[in-house]
Motif scaffolding. Sequence first.
Motif, PDB file in Angstrom:
ATOM      1  N   ASP A  66       5.730   6.015   3.195  1.00  0.00           N
ATOM      2  CA  ASP A  66       6.352   7.309   3.426  1.00  0.00           C
ATOM      3  C   ASP A  66       5.721   8.444   2.620  1.00  0.00           C
ATOM      4  OD1 ASP A  66       8.188   6.205   5.181  1.00  0.00           O
ATOM      5  OD2 ASP A  66       9.556   5.674   3.551  1.00  0.00           O
ATOM      6  N   GLY A  67       4.922   8.114   1.620  1.00  0.00           N
ATOM      7  CA  GLY A  67       4.377   9.136   0.739  1.00  0.00           C
ATOM      8  C   GLY A  67       3.100   9.773   1.234  1.00  0.00           C
ATOM      9  N   ARG A  68       2.480  10.550   0.347  1.00  0.00           N
ATOM     10  CA  ARG A  68       1.247  11.275   0.679  1.00  0.00           C
ATOM     11  C   ARG A  68       0.090  10.345   0.990  1.00  0.00           C
ATOM     12  NH1 ARG A  68      -0.417  15.472  -3.773  1.00  0.00           N
ATOM     13  NH2 ARG A  68      -1.707  13.686  -4.052  1.00  0.00           N
ATOM     14  N   ALA A  69       0.143   9.125   0.503  1.00  0.00           N
ATOM     15  CA  ALA A  69      -0.959   8.189   0.705  1.00  0.00           C
ATOM     16  C   ALA A  69      -1.024   7.652   2.133  1.00  0.00           C
ATOM     17  CB  ALA A  69      -0.823   7.017  -0.265  1.00  0.00           C
ATOM     18  N   HIS A  70       0.078   7.780   2.873  1.00  0.00           N
ATOM     19  CA  HIS A  70       0.135   7.201   4.222  1.00  0.00           C
ATOM     20  C   HIS A  70      -1.059   7.627   5.076  1.00  0.00           C
ATOM     21  CE1 HIS A  70       1.758   5.504   7.864  1.00  0.00           C
ATOM     22  NE2 HIS A  70       1.448   6.640   8.465  1.00  0.00           N
ATOM     23  N   GLY A  71      -1.743   6.621   5.615  1.00  0.00           N
ATOM     24  CA  GLY A  71      -2.845   6.882   6.527  1.00  0.00           C
ATOM     25  C   GLY A  71      -4.207   6.965   5.875  1.00  0.00           C
ATOM     26  N   LEU A  72      -4.259   7.100   4.549  1.00  0.00           N
ATOM     27  CA  LEU A  72      -5.557   7.182   3.885  1.00  0.00           C
ATOM     28  C   LEU A  72      -6.298   5.854   4.011  1.00  0.00           C
ATOM     29  CD1 LEU A  72      -4.796   9.130   0.581  1.00  0.00           C
ATOM     30  CD2 LEU A  72      -5.920   9.969   2.646  1.00  0.00           C
ATOM     31  N   VAL A  73      -7.583   5.939   4.280  1.00  0.00           N
ATOM     32  CA  VAL A  73      -8.442   4.760   4.379  1.00  0.00           C
ATOM     33  C   VAL A  73      -9.576   4.924   3.377  1.00  0.00           C
ATOM     34  CG1 VAL A  73      -9.967   3.409   5.877  1.00  0.00           C
ATOM     35  CG2 VAL A  73      -7.896   4.442   6.823  1.00  0.00           C
ATOM     36  N   VAL A  74      -9.777   3.899   2.564  1.00  0.00           N
ATOM     37  CA  VAL A  74     -10.852   3.908   1.571  1.00  0.00           C
ATOM     38  C   VAL A  74     -11.637   2.605   1.673  1.00  0.00           C
ATOM     39  CG1 VAL A  74      -9.609   5.404  -0.055  1.00  0.00           C
ATOM     40  CG2 VAL A  74      -9.373   2.923  -0.236  1.00  0.00           C
ATOM     41  N   VAL A  75     -12.828   2.600   1.101  1.00  0.00           N
ATOM     42  CA  VAL A  75     -13.649   1.395   1.040  1.00  0.00           C
ATOM     43  C   VAL A  75     -13.591   0.868  -0.386  1.00  0.00           C
ATOM     44  CG1 VAL A  75     -15.995   0.494   1.256  1.00  0.00           C
ATOM     45  CG2 VAL A  75     -15.146   2.170   2.902  1.00  0.00           C
ATOM     46  N   ALA A  76     -13.289  -0.430  -0.514  1.00  0.00           N
ATOM     47  CA  ALA A  76     -13.164  -1.032  -1.837  1.00  0.00           C
ATOM     48  C   ALA A  76     -13.446  -2.532  -1.750  1.00  0.00           C
ATOM     49  CB  ALA A  76     -11.753  -0.790  -2.388  1.00  0.00           C
TER      50      ALA A  76
ATOM     51  N   THR B 202       2.180   4.778  -9.283  1.00  0.00           N
ATOM     52  CA  THR B 202       3.172   5.645  -8.646  1.00  0.00           C
ATOM     53  C   THR B 202       2.957   5.794  -7.147  1.00  0.00           C
ATOM     54  OG1 THR B 202       1.900   7.677  -9.036  1.00  0.00           O
ATOM     55  CG2 THR B 202       3.429   6.983 -10.778  1.00  0.00           C
ATOM     56  N   ILE B 203       1.897   5.188  -6.616  1.00  0.00           N
ATOM     57  CA  ILE B 203       1.617   5.287  -5.184  1.00  0.00           C
ATOM     58  C   ILE B 203       2.653   4.482  -4.420  1.00  0.00           C
ATOM     59  CG2 ILE B 203      -0.063   4.792  -3.352  1.00  0.00           C
ATOM     60  CD1 ILE B 203      -0.920   7.020  -5.242  1.00  0.00           C
ATOM     61  N   ASP B 204       3.426   5.176  -3.591  1.00  0.00           N
ATOM     62  CA  ASP B 204       4.493   4.541  -2.809  1.00  0.00           C
ATOM     63  C   ASP B 204       3.954   4.186  -1.426  1.00  0.00           C
ATOM     64  OD1 ASP B 204       6.954   3.575  -2.013  1.00  0.00           O
ATOM     65  OD2 ASP B 204       7.685   5.544  -1.394  1.00  0.00           O
ATOM     66  N   ALA B 205       3.111   3.140  -1.399  1.00  0.00           N
ATOM     67  CA  ALA B 205       2.516   2.731  -0.133  1.00  0.00           C
ATOM     68  C   ALA B 205       2.014   1.300  -0.233  1.00  0.00           C
ATOM     69  CB  ALA B 205       1.359   3.653   0.241  1.00  0.00           C
ATOM     70  N   ASP B 206       1.971   0.636   0.898  1.00  0.00           N
ATOM     71  CA  ASP B 206       1.330  -0.674   0.971  1.00  0.00           C
ATOM     72  C   ASP B 206      -0.137  -0.433   1.270  1.00  0.00           C
ATOM     73  OD1 ASP B 206       3.704  -2.150   0.635  1.00  0.00           O
ATOM     74  OD2 ASP B 206       4.181  -1.929   2.751  1.00  0.00           O
ATOM     75  N   VAL B 207      -0.995  -1.231   0.683  1.00  0.00           N
ATOM     76  CA  VAL B 207      -2.430  -1.111   0.902  1.00  0.00           C
ATOM     77  C   VAL B 207      -2.910  -2.439   1.479  1.00  0.00           C
ATOM     78  CG1 VAL B 207      -4.671  -0.718  -0.176  1.00  0.00           C
ATOM     79  CG2 VAL B 207      -2.677   0.525  -0.990  1.00  0.00           C
ATOM     80  N   SER B 208      -3.529  -2.365   2.653  1.00  0.00           N
ATOM     81  CA  SER B 208      -3.991  -3.610   3.292  1.00  0.00           C
ATOM     82  C   SER B 208      -5.311  -3.379   4.012  1.00  0.00           C
ATOM     83  CB  SER B 208      -2.930  -4.113   4.264  1.00  0.00           C
ATOM     84  OG  SER B 208      -2.632  -3.117   5.216  1.00  0.00           O
ATOM     85  N   PRO B 209      -6.054  -4.461   4.248  1.00  0.00           N
ATOM     86  CA  PRO B 209      -7.329  -4.337   4.963  1.00  0.00           C
ATOM     87  C   PRO B 209      -7.110  -3.752   6.359  1.00  0.00           C
ATOM     88  CG  PRO B 209      -7.120  -6.514   3.999  1.00  0.00           C
ATOM     89  CD  PRO B 209      -5.790  -5.839   3.854  1.00  0.00           C
ATOM     90  N   VAL B 210      -8.081  -2.971   6.801  1.00  0.00           N
ATOM     91  CA  VAL B 210      -8.017  -2.385   8.143  1.00  0.00           C
ATOM     92  C   VAL B 210      -8.459  -3.431   9.147  1.00  0.00           C
ATOM     93  CG1 VAL B 210      -8.972  -0.611   9.656  1.00  0.00           C
ATOM     94  CG2 VAL B 210      -8.446  -0.078   7.299  1.00  0.00           C
TER      95      VAL B 210
END
Length: 94
Positions: free
Chosen positions: A56-66, A86-94
């Motif tokens: 729900d936060g600002r991070a939603h939709g961001l895609v990065v390479v790591a 503090t990032i309120d988001a799930d991070v998963s592989p695309v």
Amino acid sequence: MDRISALRNVEEALRDFESGESDLAATEQRVVTILRTYATDFEGETGLRAYQATGDGRAHGLVVVAENESEARERIADLLDEDPTTIDADVSPV
């Protein structure tokens, strides 16, 4: 899609825009589609892959390479100038 194909497709989209064959909105959509396809097909150097933040936060939709989820979270936090915890988001592989 490899990098060269993506660049050629973006160049073609820009040529169509410059020649008047496409408007700005259509060009933007076309370029976004090219980038999303590139990101989802991304096969980088050893261990690198694309990760996307969802939530729900600002991070939603961001895609990065790591290299992993933890590094992806850190990169997203850097982009947003926030603490990774503090990032309120799930991070998963695309």
